[in-house]
Design a protein around this motif. Structure first.
Motif, mmCIF file in Angstrom:
data_model
loop_
_atom_site.group_PDB
_atom_site.id
_atom_site.type_symbol
_atom_site.label_atom_id
_atom_site.label_comp_id
_atom_site.label_asym_id
_atom_site.label_seq_id
_atom_site.Cartn_x
_atom_site.Cartn_y
_atom_site.Cartn_z
ATOM 1 N N ALA A 129 0.828 -1.210 0.000
ATOM 2 C CA ALA A 129 0.000 0.000 0.000
ATOM 3 C C ALA A 129 0.863 1.261 0.000
ATOM 4 N N TYR A 130 1.888 1.290 0.850
ATOM 5 C CA TYR A 130 2.763 2.457 0.909
ATOM 6 C C TYR A 130 3.538 2.619 -0.403
ATOM 7 N N GLU A 135 5.394 5.838 -2.879
ATOM 8 C CA GLU A 135 6.586 5.740 -3.719
ATOM 9 C C GLU A 135 6.241 5.870 -5.207
ATOM 10 N N LYS A 136 5.186 5.178 -5.646
ATOM 11 C CA LYS A 136 4.856 5.145 -7.071
ATOM 12 C C LYS A 136 3.983 6.316 -7.508
ATOM 13 N N GLN A 160 -5.388 3.173 6.255
ATOM 14 C CA GLN A 160 -4.624 3.735 7.366
ATOM 15 C C GLN A 160 -3.482 4.623 6.877
ATOM 16 N N ILE A 161 -2.793 4.198 5.819
ATOM 17 C CA ILE A 161 -1.672 4.986 5.303
ATOM 18 C C ILE A 161 -2.164 6.299 4.710
ATOM 19 N N ARG A 274 13.298 2.964 4.127
ATOM 20 C CA ARG A 274 12.316 4.046 4.129
ATOM 21 C C ARG A 274 10.953 3.536 4.584
ATOM 22 N N VAL A 275 10.532 2.399 4.047
ATOM 23 C CA VAL A 275 9.236 1.832 4.422
ATOM 24 C C VAL A 275 9.242 1.398 5.880
ATOM 25 N N ALA A 276 10.320 0.755 6.326
ATOM 26 C CA ALA A 276 10.396 0.297 7.712
ATOM 27 C C ALA A 276 10.289 1.471 8.677
#
Length: 321
Positions: A129-130, A135-136, A160-161, A274-276
Motif C-alpha cells: 500500500a505504501y 513511492e509510485k 490507514q496509510i 524508508r518503508v520500515a
C-alpha cells in the motif's frame, strides 16, 4: 511443502534438519506468518512465476526471533525480534516453516507495540500500500484515494496509510454488510457496489471531480468502469489481480495506469529502510495497526488455505508456529 499443483490438500508437513546460516545470513525461528493470495496462486499454478516441483515451499512474509547468525553479520544478534522483509527464493526457504534462513539484509526490526499475529500481518500489505500510493503515485495530503477490495489486508493498510499522510480514503466493497467495518477502520466513505455505481458515487463524494488516485487490487473486466471514477489526469495503481479474467480497456483516456509489484522493491535496501521507518512511526503513533481476520496453527495450514479460497477475509489470515 507441496509436490504437485492443486488445491489446499496438496500441502503437507515434513520434517527436515535445521539449516545453519551461511555467511551474511541469519536463521529466524518463525513465530507466525501470513497467508497471502499469492501463496494460493502459486500453489494452484496460477502464478506467472514458475515453481520447481517437487518439494516446493510457500510463504513470503513472517515474523520471528533471530536464532543464529552467520559470519560477517553485524548489527543483529540472537534474540532480536524481526520481520522477514524479502524471501526472493521462497519456494526453497519460504516462511511456512519453524525455521528459515535469509540474508541479514532481508530482515527488519519488528515494531514494538504489535503482538505476534499483528506483526506477521504487517509487512507485505503495508509495504504494498505504501509503495504504490507514496513511492509510485506520490500521494499527497488532501488527495481523494479510491481503494478497491478494501476489506482485504492491502485495502485496510491503504486506508490507514492515506489517513497518516492526510489523504481522503474512499473504500470500495462488494457487500453492504462490510460498510460499517470499513468506516470503523478509518475510511472517510464507503461505496458498496451491491447498491451503487462506483463512478457515480465517487463523483458525488468528490464534488464532481473524481478520485485523484485509484488503488486497484482487482483488475479484470471491471477496469473500464472503474477508470471512470478517476478525475481527468488521475492515476490508477494496480497492485493485484483478484479477478483473473482479462482486464478491459480503460474508458478514461486521460488516466495514467501504473503497475506496482511490491516484491521487486522489497530487495532494494534503500526503499526497505524508508518503508520500515514509516511503518515503525505509524505503529508508534497508533495510526497503523494490522487487522487480523483469523489465526490458525501450522497443523491447520490446509484449513487456512481453504478459508482463504472462500474469499471472505476481512484482514489478514495468520498462522502461528
Amino acid at each position: 511443502m507441496f509436490d504437485e499443483i492443486g488445491g489446499p490438500d496438496v500441502l503437507h508437513l515434513v520434517e527436515e534438519a535445521v539449516v545453519e546460516p551461511a555467511p551474511d545470513e541469519v536463521r529466524v525461528r518463525i513465530e507466525a506468518f501470513a497467508v497471502n493470495p499469492l501463496d494460493q496462486m502459486i500453489r494452484a499454478g496460477q502464478s506467472p512465476r514458475p515453481v520447481q516441483l517437487p518439494h516446493a515451499r510457500l510463504g513470503v512474509e513472517g515474523t520471528g526471533v533471530i536464532d543464529a547468525v552467520g559470519s560477517g553479520v553485524t548489527g543483529l544478534a540472537v534474540g532480536d525480534p524481526v520481520l522477514l522483509a524479502a524471501i526472493p527464493d521462497f519456494e526453497t526457504r519460504g516462511a511456512y516453516a519453524e525455521y528459515t534462513t535469509v540474508l541479514a539484509s532481508r530482515v527488519v526490526p519488528r515494531p514494538a507495540g504489535l503482538d505476534v499475529p499483528e506483526a506477521a500481518a504487517l509487512w507485505v500489505a503495508y509495504f504494498t500500500a505504501y509503495g504504490a500510493l507514496v513511492e509510485k503515485a506520490g500521494m499527497r495530503p488532501g488527495d481523494h484515494v479510491l481503494i478497491t477490495a478494501a476489506s482485504g489486508g492491502v485495502g485496510r493498510a491503504a486506508i490507514q496509510i492515506a489517513n497518516q499522510i492526510g489523504a481522503v480514503p474512499i473504500a470500495v466493497t462488494r457487500s453492504s454488510a462490510k460498510v460499517q467495518s470499513l468506516l470503523d477502520a478509518g475510511a472517510a466513505a464507503v461505496i458498496a457496489t451491491d447498491r451503487e455505481d462506483v463512478a457515480e458515487a465517487t463523483r458525488r463524494l468528490t464534488g464532481g471531480a473524481g478520485a485523484d488516485l485509484i488503488l486497484d487490487a482487482v483488475m479484470g473486466p471491471g477496469l473500464a468502469d472503474l477508470s471512470l471514477a478517476a478525475k481527468l489526469g488521475g492515476q490508477l495503481i494496480a497492485v493485484g489481480w483478484l479477478d483473473p479474467r482479462p482486464a478491459s480497456f480503460p474508458a478514461n483516456p486521460s488516466l495514467t495506469i501504473r503497475r506496482f509489484m511490491g516484491f521487486a522493491d522489497m530487495v532494494d535496501p534503500v526503499i526497505v529502510r524508508r518503508v520500515a521507518a514509516f511503518l515503525a512511526a505509524g505503529v508508534r503513533s497508533g495510526v497503523l495497526r494490522p487487522t487480523v481476520d483469523r489465526v490458525f496453527t501450522l497443523d491447520d495450514i490446509v484449513e487456512a488455505h481453504h478459508y482463504l479460497e472462500k474469499g471472505t477475509p476481512t484482514g489478514k489470515i495468520v498462522v502461528t508456529v
